[in-house]
Design a protein around this motif. Structure first.
Motif, PDB file in Angstrom:
ATOM      1  N   GLN A   1       0.829  -1.207   0.000  1.00 13.01           N
ATOM      2  CA  GLN A   1       0.000   0.000   0.000  1.00 13.01           C
ATOM      3  C   GLN A   1       0.864   1.258   0.000  1.00 13.01           C
ATOM      4  OE1 GLN A   1      -2.577  -0.952   3.395  1.00 13.01           O
ATOM      5  NE2 GLN A   1      -4.300  -0.615   1.994  1.00 13.01           N
ATOM      6  N   GLN A   2       1.998   1.208   0.686  1.00 11.19           N
ATOM      7  CA  GLN A   2       2.904   2.357   0.686  1.00 11.19           C
ATOM      8  C   GLN A   2       3.347   2.678  -0.735  1.00 11.19           C
ATOM      9  OE1 GLN A   2       6.256   2.183   3.370  1.00 11.19           O
ATOM     10  NE2 GLN A   2       5.053   1.067   4.879  1.00 11.19           N
ATOM     11  N   GLU A   3       3.723   1.651  -1.493  1.00 13.16           N
ATOM     12  CA  GLU A   3       4.161   1.855  -2.873  1.00 13.16           C
ATOM     13  C   GLU A   3       3.050   2.463  -3.725  1.00 13.16           C
ATOM     14  OE1 GLU A   3       5.546  -2.110  -3.871  1.00 13.16           O
ATOM     15  OE2 GLU A   3       7.580  -1.290  -3.969  1.00 13.16           O
ATOM     16  N   GLU A   4       1.828   2.048  -3.479  1.00 11.46           N
ATOM     17  CA  GLU A   4       0.681   2.550  -4.226  1.00 11.46           C
ATOM     18  C   GLU A   4       0.370   4.003  -3.871  1.00 11.46           C
ATOM     19  OE1 GLU A   4      -4.113   1.844  -4.150  1.00 11.46           O
ATOM     20  OE2 GLU A   4      -2.831   0.090  -3.920  1.00 11.46           O
ATOM     21  N   ILE A   5       0.531   4.355  -2.603  1.00 12.12           N
ATOM     22  CA  ILE A   5       0.123   5.660  -2.109  1.00 12.12           C
ATOM     23  C   ILE A   5       1.169   6.744  -2.350  1.00 12.12           C
ATOM     24  CG2 ILE A   5      -0.327   6.896   0.050  1.00 12.12           C
ATOM     25  CD1 ILE A   5      -1.947   4.452   0.900  1.00 12.12           C
ATOM     26  N   GLN A   6       2.445   6.389  -2.398  1.00 13.14           N
ATOM     27  CA  GLN A   6       3.496   7.401  -2.566  1.00 13.14           C
ATOM     28  C   GLN A   6       3.254   8.331  -3.753  1.00 13.14           C
ATOM     29  OE1 GLN A   6       5.924   8.382  -0.552  1.00 13.14           O
ATOM     30  NE2 GLN A   6       5.166   6.884   0.922  1.00 13.14           N
ATOM     31  N   PRO A   7       2.909   7.814  -4.940  1.00  7.28           N
ATOM     32  CA  PRO A   7       2.640   8.744  -6.053  1.00  7.28           C
ATOM     33  C   PRO A   7       1.439   9.655  -5.774  1.00  7.28           C
ATOM     34  CG  PRO A   7       2.970   6.521  -6.882  1.00  7.28           C
ATOM     35  CD  PRO A   7       2.894   6.437  -5.386  1.00  7.28           C
ATOM     36  N   ARG A   8       0.437   9.141  -5.084  1.00  7.16           N
ATOM     37  CA  ARG A   8      -0.736   9.953  -4.745  1.00  7.16           C
ATOM     38  C   ARG A   8      -0.362  11.061  -3.765  1.00  7.16           C
ATOM     39  NH1 ARG A   8      -4.823   5.383  -3.163  1.00  7.16           N
ATOM     40  NH2 ARG A   8      -6.166   7.108  -2.573  1.00  7.16           N
ATOM     41  N   LEU A   9       0.500  10.746  -2.792  1.00  8.59           N
ATOM     42  CA  LEU A   9       0.942  11.768  -1.839  1.00  8.59           C
ATOM     43  C   LEU A   9       1.779  12.837  -2.529  1.00  8.59           C
ATOM     44  CD1 LEU A   9       1.826   9.613   1.301  1.00  8.59           C
ATOM     45  CD2 LEU A   9      -0.147  11.122   0.996  1.00  8.59           C
ATOM     46  N   ARG A  10       2.625  12.424  -3.474  1.00 10.29           N
ATOM     47  CA  ARG A  10       3.405  13.406  -4.241  1.00 10.29           C
ATOM     48  C   ARG A  10       2.474  14.322  -5.039  1.00 10.29           C
ATOM     49  NH1 ARG A  10       7.043   9.259  -4.547  1.00 10.29           N
ATOM     50  NH2 ARG A  10       6.237   8.418  -6.496  1.00 10.29           N
ATOM     51  N   GLU A  11       1.443  13.731  -5.633  1.00 14.05           N
ATOM     52  CA  GLU A  11       0.476  14.521  -6.401  1.00 14.05           C
ATOM     53  C   GLU A  11      -0.247  15.531  -5.504  1.00 14.05           C
ATOM     54  OE1 GLU A  11      -3.745  13.549  -8.418  1.00 14.05           O
ATOM     55  OE2 GLU A  11      -2.075  12.310  -9.133  1.00 14.05           O
ATOM     56  N   ILE A  12      -0.633  15.095  -4.316  1.00 14.56           N
ATOM     57  CA  ILE A  12      -1.289  16.000  -3.358  1.00 14.56           C
ATOM     58  C   ILE A  12      -0.343  17.138  -3.004  1.00 14.56           C
ATOM     59  CG2 ILE A  12      -2.117  16.189  -0.975  1.00 14.56           C
ATOM     60  CD1 ILE A  12      -3.204  13.265  -1.361  1.00 14.56           C
ATOM     61  N   SER A  13       0.906  16.803  -2.743  1.00 14.08           N
ATOM     62  CA  SER A  13       1.894  17.820  -2.383  1.00 14.08           C
ATOM     63  C   SER A  13       2.084  18.815  -3.522  1.00 14.08           C
ATOM     64  CB  SER A  13       3.214  17.140  -2.035  1.00 14.08           C
ATOM     65  OG  SER A  13       4.105  18.046  -1.475  1.00 14.08           O
ATOM     66  N   GLU A  14       2.146  18.329  -4.744  1.00 12.88           N
ATOM     67  CA  GLU A  14       2.303  19.216  -5.900  1.00 12.88           C
ATOM     68  C   GLU A  14       1.055  20.071  -6.106  1.00 12.88           C
ATOM     69  OE1 GLU A  14       3.303  16.632  -9.137  1.00 12.88           O
ATOM     70  OE2 GLU A  14       5.252  16.139  -8.270  1.00 12.88           O
ATOM     71  N   THR A  15      -0.117  19.483  -5.912  1.00 12.90           N
ATOM     72  CA  THR A  15      -1.375  20.206  -6.110  1.00 12.90           C
ATOM     73  C   THR A  15      -1.511  21.360  -5.129  1.00 12.90           C
ATOM     74  OG1 THR A  15      -2.482  18.244  -6.975  1.00 12.90           O
ATOM     75  CG2 THR A  15      -3.894  19.979  -6.085  1.00 12.90           C
ATOM     76  N   PHE A  16      -1.222  21.085  -3.857  1.00 12.83           N
ATOM     77  CA  PHE A  16      -1.412  22.107  -2.831  1.00 12.83           C
ATOM     78  C   PHE A  16      -0.211  23.038  -2.699  1.00 12.83           C
ATOM     79  CE2 PHE A  16      -4.747  19.136  -1.772  1.00 12.83           C
ATOM     80  CZ  PHE A  16      -5.787  19.985  -1.462  1.00 12.83           C
ATOM     81  N   GLY A  17       0.962  22.584  -3.102  1.00 10.73           N
ATOM     82  CA  GLY A  17       2.150  23.432  -3.089  1.00 10.73           C
ATOM     83  C   GLY A  17       2.786  23.571  -1.716  1.00 10.73           C
ATOM     84  N   GLU A  18       3.703  24.510  -1.626  1.00 11.30           N
ATOM     85  CA  GLU A  18       4.475  24.767  -0.405  1.00 11.30           C
ATOM     86  C   GLU A  18       3.546  25.051   0.768  1.00 11.30           C
ATOM     87  OE1 GLU A  18       7.332  25.038   2.193  1.00 11.30           O
ATOM     88  OE2 GLU A  18       7.769  24.543   0.103  1.00 11.30           O
ATOM     89  N   ARG A  19       3.828  24.403   1.890  1.00 13.23           N
ATOM     90  CA  ARG A  19       2.966  24.580   3.064  1.00 13.23           C
ATOM     91  C   ARG A  19       3.743  24.814   4.363  1.00 13.23           C
ATOM     92  NH1 ARG A  19       2.761  19.339   1.275  1.00 13.23           N
ATOM     93  NH2 ARG A  19       3.439  17.786   2.775  1.00 13.23           N
ATOM     94  N   ASP A  20       5.060  24.878   4.296  1.00  9.12           N
ATOM     95  CA  ASP A  20       5.856  25.094   5.509  1.00  9.12           C
ATOM     96  C   ASP A  20       5.461  26.374   6.236  1.00  9.12           C
ATOM     97  OD1 ASP A  20       7.224  22.743   5.073  1.00  9.12           O
ATOM     98  OD2 ASP A  20       9.037  23.720   4.294  1.00  9.12           O
ATOM     99  N   HIS A  21       5.100  27.398   5.489  1.00  6.94           N
ATOM    100  CA  HIS A  21       4.737  28.681   6.098  1.00  6.94           C
ATOM    101  C   HIS A  21       3.416  28.593   6.874  1.00  6.94           C
ATOM    102  CE1 HIS A  21       2.591  28.580   2.270  1.00  6.94           C
ATOM    103  NE2 HIS A  21       1.778  29.509   2.743  1.00  6.94           N
ATOM    104  N   LEU A  22       2.684  27.496   6.688  1.00 14.96           N
ATOM    105  CA  LEU A  22       1.394  27.302   7.373  1.00 14.96           C
ATOM    106  C   LEU A  22       1.460  26.271   8.499  1.00 14.96           C
ATOM    107  CD1 LEU A  22      -0.947  27.313   4.251  1.00 14.96           C
ATOM    108  CD2 LEU A  22      -0.686  29.129   5.942  1.00 14.96           C
ATOM    109  N   MET A  23       2.654  25.896   8.901  1.00 15.59           N
ATOM    110  CA  MET A  23       2.808  24.856   9.920  1.00 15.59           C
ATOM    111  C   MET A  23       1.938  25.111  11.160  1.00 15.59           C
ATOM    112  SD  MET A  23       4.491  21.948  10.728  1.00 15.59           S
ATOM    113  CE  MET A  23       5.995  21.963   9.789  1.00 15.59           C
ATOM    114  N   PRO A  24       1.964  26.294  11.774  1.00 11.58           N
ATOM    115  CA  PRO A  24       1.130  26.509  12.968  1.00 11.58           C
ATOM    116  C   PRO A  24      -0.368  26.349  12.684  1.00 11.58           C
ATOM    117  CG  PRO A  24       2.775  28.247  12.790  1.00 11.58           C
ATOM    118  CD  PRO A  24       2.819  27.461  11.506  1.00 11.58           C
TER     119      PRO A  24
END
Length: 77
Positions: free
Chosen positions: A39-62
């Protein structure tokens, strides 16, 4: 990513089957390692896609931490 995107980001991660939780008040984790290897192998590309879709989020950590805590997705330390 903008602050108003936080709920959609969290839901997108949850929809993959991964757990996402605030760690106290200091950070958050996406728990894909809790899943079986196949499942990890299957989900990794989906998580990368989510990260790319939403973009940088470090500034929103709090704000991400506060949102996760507000919906009960927290591990206290």
């Amino acid at each position: 990513m903008k602050e108003e995107d936080i709920p959609a980001f969290v839901q997108a991660v949850v929809d993959t089957g991964c757990n996402i939780c605030a760690i106290g008040h200091v950070g958050y984790v996406i728990g894909d390692v809790d899943l079986p290897w196949s499942q990890q192998e299957e989900i990794q590309p989906r998580l990368r896609e989510i990260s790319e879709t939403f973009g940088e989020r470090d500034h929103l950590m709090p704000q991400i931490i506060a949102y996760l805590r507000s919906i009960g997705r927290v591990i206290e330390v």
